[in-house]
Design an enzyme around this catalytic site. Structure first.
Site, PDB file in Angstrom:
ATOM      1  N   HIS A 139       0.703  -1.202  -0.011  1.00  0.00           N
ATOM      2  CA  HIS A 139       0.239  -0.033   0.120  1.00  0.00           C
ATOM      3  C   HIS A 139       1.006   1.506   0.008  1.00  0.00           C
ATOM      4  CE1 HIS A 139       0.781   0.135   4.304  1.00  0.00           C
ATOM      5  NE2 HIS A 139      -0.464  -0.635   4.618  1.00  0.00           N
TER       6      HIS A 139
ATOM      7  N   HIS B 127      -5.024  -6.393  15.787  1.00  0.00           N
ATOM      8  CA  HIS B 127      -5.399  -5.445  14.658  1.00  0.00           C
ATOM      9  C   HIS B 127      -6.294  -5.888  13.676  1.00  0.00           C
ATOM     10  CE1 HIS B 127      -4.506  -2.003  11.720  1.00  0.00           C
ATOM     11  NE2 HIS B 127      -3.271  -2.607  11.402  1.00  0.00           N
TER      12      HIS B 127
ATOM     13  N   GLU C 110      -6.810  -4.380  10.448  1.00  0.00           N
ATOM     14  CA  GLU C 110      -6.588  -4.205   8.999  1.00  0.00           C
ATOM     15  C   GLU C 110      -6.324  -5.532   8.059  1.00  0.00           C
ATOM     16  OE1 GLU C 110      -3.176  -1.485   8.463  1.00  0.00           O
ATOM     17  OE2 GLU C 110      -3.890  -0.834   6.484  1.00  0.00           O
TER      18      GLU C 110
ATOM     19  N   ASP D 153      -4.665  -6.841   5.996  1.00  0.00           N
ATOM     20  CA  ASP D 153      -3.236  -7.891   6.032  1.00  0.00           C
ATOM     21  C   ASP D 153      -3.192  -8.934   7.226  1.00  0.00           C
ATOM     22  OD1 ASP D 153      -2.904  -5.594   7.340  1.00  0.00           O
ATOM     23  OD2 ASP D 153      -0.900  -5.598   6.928  1.00  0.00           O
TER      24      ASP D 153
ATOM     25  N   HIS E 125      -0.631   1.335  14.331  1.00  0.00           N
ATOM     26  CA  HIS E 125      -0.907   2.732  13.991  1.00  0.00           C
ATOM     27  C   HIS E 125      -2.220   3.035  13.641  1.00  0.00           C
ATOM     28  CE1 HIS E 125      -1.185   0.924   9.692  1.00  0.00           C
ATOM     29  NE2 HIS E 125      -1.159  -0.090  10.530  1.00  0.00           N
TER      30      HIS E 125
ATOM     31  N   ASP F  96       1.887  -4.771  13.906  1.00  0.00           N
ATOM     32  CA  ASP F  96       2.655  -3.880  13.177  1.00  0.00           C
ATOM     33  C   ASP F  96       3.916  -3.153  13.801  1.00  0.00           C
ATOM     34  OD1 ASP F  96       0.914  -4.350  10.750  1.00  0.00           O
ATOM     35  OD2 ASP F  96      -0.321  -2.513  11.157  1.00  0.00           O
TER      36      ASP F  96
ATOM     37  N   TYR G 189       9.630   1.405   6.646  1.00  0.00           N
ATOM     38  CA  TYR G 189       8.397   0.525   7.126  1.00  0.00           C
ATOM     39  C   TYR G 189       7.759   1.892   8.220  1.00  0.00           C
ATOM     40  CZ  TYR G 189       5.402  -2.605   9.888  1.00  0.00           C
ATOM     41  OH  TYR G 189       4.357  -3.448  10.336  1.00  0.00           O
TER      42      TYR G 189
ATOM     43  N   HIS H 161       4.936  -8.344  10.649  1.00  0.00           N
ATOM     44  CA  HIS H 161       5.660  -8.262   9.474  1.00  0.00           C
ATOM     45  C   HIS H 161       7.005  -8.328   9.651  1.00  0.00           C
ATOM     46  CE1 HIS H 161       2.138  -6.628   7.125  1.00  0.00           C
ATOM     47  NE2 HIS H 161       1.988  -6.165   8.266  1.00  0.00           N
TER      48      HIS H 161
HETATM   49 FE1  FEO Z   1      -1.920  -2.158   9.947  1.00  0.00          FE
HETATM   50 FE2  FEO Z   1       0.059  -4.740   8.745  1.00  0.00          FE
HETATM   51  O1  FEO Z   1      -1.280  -3.666   8.987  1.00  0.00           O
END
Ligand code: FEO
Length: 388
Positions: A24, A78, A80, A82, A145, A164, A190, A221
């Site tokens: 993204h 989280h 999101e 992903d 975040h 994250d 990142y 990640h």
């Molecule tokens: Fe905020 Fe890896 O998603």
């Protein structure tokens, strides 16, 4: 890659994406990963999920270690996509599992995936979950975040799963941070792209991690820190508080090379002062790499040709990203070519002033290509910018 243990009770069961290049907007020259972790006491819990296209990899990895039907909890740090994209498939395979998350995360997951309310167990800061020989403790850490985020801590193993936070987009084998050269380079970009806008929250997050003093930090990640993560914690503190090094970034757009020639002269002057210099043509470089360098730069010079009476679109499109990393206080210079109209560099100056940069008043504008005297003036401004 197969599963592997990250601590006594926890194993990595996520997915590597060696071909990831654009996350993204974040440039990922070394690929990336969606990490998920299986924690086993007498009960089993999965911490986080993966991006939808990798649901098959996650289920395959889970099956190496456990019958998915025996998973009691899916912890969602989280919402999101992903980390939640595979949730619908997981909830089918783990038909008895309860989703453990904050109230905000529950609301987001219901909106994203239509998960029924009955499948959630909402937790608050400090709550624990007993898996039988393995205890999970949850910490709400909003805005690292997204506002719903939490950390999960595996008490017996001193292993922290901060989603994250403290991550990087890198695919690697082996997958421990001490075995991945240059991981902090990717972690910086990142951080800049995902965390810097909320630097205050990031510092709160680091303080929380330091209180816990984990042995293992396993983000969602990139590589896992198994040495306490001092390198990444110290880096987050620096990037959040005082990231500036003796670095000057010169970035520009150019139509026919005039503004580029000006940029080179500024860069040459800055380099003569002893500063490290990075020179970027914005249309040719990943925006997240330029931003990562600007985060660490003490000074930034931006150049534009006058384009339809104003700023070139490559610069105009760059401002929202620049604003996101809070560049206030950095020294700055704008410059550019006039063509037949002029004024682009001055408009650029006003935009950067609005972002709070500490700008040199001098705004050099060459008509088409800088001549020898203009080139020398640009070099001098480069020296001045770097010396301030
Ligand atoms: Fe905020 Fe890896 O998603």
């Amino acid at each position: 890659m197969s599963t592997f243990p990250v601590s006594e009770h926890a194993s990595w069961v996520g997915a590597l994406d060696w071909n990831l290049r654009d996350f993204h907007g974040l440039y990922c020259p070394r690929g990336g990963s969606y990490n998920a972790y299986l924690v086993r006491g007498t009960k089993a819990a999965l911490i986080d999920s993966v991006y939808t296209p990798f649901a098959g990899q996650l289920l395959q990895h889970l099956k190496e270690l456990v019958d998915p039907a025996e998973i009691s909890y899916i912890v969602a740090n989280h919402a999101e996509i992903d980390h939640s994209g595979a949730l619908p498939q997981l909830l089918t395979a783990a038909s008895e599992a309860t989703v453990v998350c904050t109230a905000r995360c529950r609301d987001m997951l219901m909106a994203c995936h239509q998960v029924p309310a009955a499948r959630f167990q909402v937790v608050k800061d400090g709550d624990t979950l007993d898996l039988g020989g393995a205890t999970l403790r949850f910490y709400e850490v909003p805005l690292v975040h997204w506002p719903e985020t939490m950390f999960t801590y595996l008490v017996e193993d001193q292993a922290l799963f901060p989603c994250d936070f403290l991550g990087a987009q890198v695919a690697a084998l082996p997958f421990f941070a001490d075995q991945v050269p240059g991981v902090l380079n990717e972690a910086r970009d990142y951080y800049t792209f995902l965390m810097r806008a909320y630097a205050k929250a990031a510092l709160t997050g680091v303080a929380r991690v330091r209180e816990l003093a984990p042995r293992v930090i396993a983000p969602s990640h990139g590589p896992i820190w198994r040495d306490g993560g001092e390198d990444i914690l110290a880096a987050y503190e620096r990037w959040s508080a005082s990231p500036e090094q003796n670095l000057v970034v010169v970035a520009y757009a150019s139509l026919w090379g005039g503004t580029e020639a000006m940029a080179r002269a500024v860069a040459d002057g800055a380099g003569e002062s002893g500063a490290t210099v990075k020179l970027y043509r914005l249309s040719a470089c990943p925006v997240s790499r330029v931003l990562g360098d600007i985060l660490e730069a003490k000074a930034v010079a931006l150049g534009t040709p006058t384009f339809v009476g104003g700023i070139h679109p490559a610069l105009a499109g760059f401002f929202p990203f620049l604003s996101m990393i809070r560049p206030q206080g950095k020294r700055g210079l704008t410059f550019g070519t006039a063509g037949w109209a002029g004024g682009g560099a001055r408009k650029l100056w006003k935009e950067l002033q609005g972002l709070g940069l500490n700008l040199l008043e001098d705004v050099p504008e060459s008509r088409f290509v800088p001549g020898p005297a203009e080139t020398e003036r640009l070099r001098e401004l480069g020296r001045k910018l770097a010396q301030g």
